[in-house]
Design a protein around this motif. Structure first.
Motif, PDB file in Angstrom:
ATOM      1  N   VAL A   1       2.151   0.217   7.636  1.00 32.81           N
ATOM      2  CA  VAL A   1       0.880  -0.501   7.702  1.00 32.81           C
ATOM      3  C   VAL A   1       1.047  -1.969   7.328  1.00 32.81           C
ATOM      4  N   VAL A   2       0.057  -2.737   7.723  1.00 33.88           N
ATOM      5  CA  VAL A   2      -0.085  -4.113   7.264  1.00 33.88           C
ATOM      6  C   VAL A   2      -1.485  -4.198   6.656  1.00 33.88           C
ATOM      7  N   VAL A   3      -1.565  -4.738   5.448  1.00 31.53           N
ATOM      8  CA  VAL A   3      -2.848  -4.883   4.760  1.00 31.53           C
ATOM      9  C   VAL A   3      -3.195  -6.363   4.759  1.00 31.53           C
ATOM     10  N   THR A   4      -4.439  -6.669   5.132  1.00 29.88           N
ATOM     11  CA  THR A   4      -4.889  -8.060   5.190  1.00 29.88           C
ATOM     12  C   THR A   4      -6.111  -8.247   4.306  1.00 29.88           C
ATOM     13  N   GLN A   5      -6.387  -9.504   3.978  1.00 32.74           N
ATOM     14  CA  GLN A   5      -7.597  -9.880   3.238  1.00 32.74           C
ATOM     15  C   GLN A   5      -8.212 -11.069   3.993  1.00 32.74           C
ATOM     16  N   PRO A   6      -8.989 -10.769   5.039  1.00 34.02           N
ATOM     17  CA  PRO A   6      -9.537 -11.847   5.862  1.00 34.02           C
ATOM     18  C   PRO A   6     -10.420 -12.811   5.075  1.00 34.02           C
ATOM     19  N   THR A   7     -11.228 -12.276   4.173  1.00 36.30           N
ATOM     20  CA  THR A   7     -12.059 -13.093   3.289  1.00 36.30           C
ATOM     21  C   THR A   7     -11.934 -12.526   1.883  1.00 36.30           C
ATOM     22  N   GLU A   8     -12.262 -13.354   0.918  1.00 34.58           N
ATOM     23  CA  GLU A   8     -12.142 -12.967  -0.497  1.00 34.58           C
ATOM     24  C   GLU A   8     -12.760 -11.590  -0.759  1.00 34.58           C
ATOM     25  N   GLY A   9     -11.929 -10.661  -1.253  1.00 27.21           N
ATOM     26  CA  GLY A   9     -12.401  -9.343  -1.650  1.00 27.21           C
ATOM     27  C   GLY A   9     -12.591  -8.333  -0.543  1.00 27.21           C
ATOM     28  N   LYS A  10     -12.326  -8.697   0.711  1.00 18.84           N
ATOM     29  CA  LYS A  10     -12.474  -7.776   1.845  1.00 18.84           C
ATOM     30  C   LYS A  10     -11.071  -7.445   2.370  1.00 18.84           C
TER      31      LYS A  10
ATOM     32  N   LYS B   1      -8.450  -5.066   4.806  1.00 23.34           N
ATOM     33  CA  LYS B   1      -8.324  -4.292   6.045  1.00 23.34           C
ATOM     34  C   LYS B   1      -6.888  -3.799   6.138  1.00 23.34           C
ATOM     35  N   ALA B   2      -6.688  -2.718   6.885  1.00 23.39           N
ATOM     36  CA  ALA B   2      -5.333  -2.220   7.111  1.00 23.39           C
ATOM     37  C   ALA B   2      -5.194  -1.800   8.564  1.00 23.39           C
ATOM     38  N   PHE B   3      -3.997  -2.022   9.102  1.00 24.92           N
ATOM     39  CA  PHE B   3      -3.697  -1.725  10.494  1.00 24.92           C
ATOM     40  C   PHE B   3      -2.301  -1.144  10.590  1.00 24.92           C
ATOM     41  N   SER B   4      -2.022  -0.485  11.706  1.00 23.66           N
ATOM     42  CA  SER B   4      -0.656  -0.046  11.987  1.00 23.66           C
ATOM     43  C   SER B   4       0.242  -1.265  12.025  1.00 23.66           C
ATOM     44  N   ASN B   5       1.484  -1.104  11.610  1.00 25.50           N
ATOM     45  CA  ASN B   5       2.422  -2.235  11.672  1.00 25.50           C
ATOM     46  C   ASN B   5       3.188  -2.260  12.996  1.00 25.50           C
ATOM     47  N   ARG B   6       2.733  -1.506  13.997  1.00 23.51           N
ATOM     48  CA  ARG B   6       3.413  -1.442  15.294  1.00 23.51           C
ATOM     49  C   ARG B   6       2.604  -2.138  16.374  1.00 23.51           C
ATOM     50  N   CYS B   7       3.245  -3.075  17.055  1.00 19.18           N
ATOM     51  CA  CYS B   7       2.607  -3.802  18.149  1.00 19.18           C
ATOM     52  C   CYS B   7       2.216  -2.827  19.255  1.00 19.18           C
ATOM     53  N   THR B   8       1.051  -3.057  19.853  1.00 17.24           N
ATOM     54  CA  THR B   8       0.574  -2.180  20.923  1.00 17.24           C
ATOM     55  C   THR B   8       1.220  -2.490  22.269  1.00 17.24           C
TER      56      THR B   8
END
Length: 151
Positions: free
Chosen positions: A79-88, A90-97
């Motif tokens: 997975v890749v975990v992101t924080q687009p804005t403070e305190g929010k 998100k997580a996504f697969s780490n594999r390109c589609t």
């Protein structure tokens, strides 16, 4: 040519065509993955976790480890975990589609694939730059206190 000759040679031609087709397919797979790490030729979701991979419910990171507007890749957890804005978070697969290559970096608001240049938005995983045909699939995480866990 007689009927017996056609029967005898028919399978020969089919065998040759099938063999060449299989060899061409194998060569194409090898060429596509040339120079990438061994995981790049695997399809999305096919990665076997390493022995130290994060199990469901285990802590991936502290919230303070994920930069605002950026993210962090957890290769072993897939997975890749992101924080687009403070305190929010998100997580996504780490594999390109596009071809299933593992993403390699998060910068300037995008998750980046090194194989063919696809870029995905840190906020929703949508494609910002192709050739990826689809967004990164969402992954499930929970954020409790200062910890981020796989759900």
């Amino acid at each position: 040519m007689t009927t017996s000759e056609e029967t005898a040679c028919g399978p020969c031609r089919r065998t040759v065509v099938a063999t060449l087709s299989a060899a061409g397919f194998a060569a194409a797979l090898t060429a596509c993955g040339a120079g990438d790490d061994k995981d790049a030729s695997e399809p999305a979701g096919a990665q076997e976790p390493d022995g130290d991979a994060a199990a469901e419910g285990s802590v991936l990171a502290a919230t303070s480890d994920i930069p605002v507007g950026g993210g962090k890749i957890f290769k072993d957890a897939g997975v890749v975990v992101t924080q687009p804005t403070e305190g929010k978070f998100k997580a996504f697969s780490n594999r390109c589609t596009h071809k299933g290559c593992p993403v390699s970096s998060v910068s300037d608001g995008t998750v980046n694939c090194p194989c063919h240049g696809s870029k995905f938005d840190v906020a929703d995983g949508s494609v910002k730059d192709g050739p990826a045909p689809k967004p990164l699939p969402a992954a499930r995480i929970t954020v409790t206190g200062g910890s981020i866990k796989l759900a």
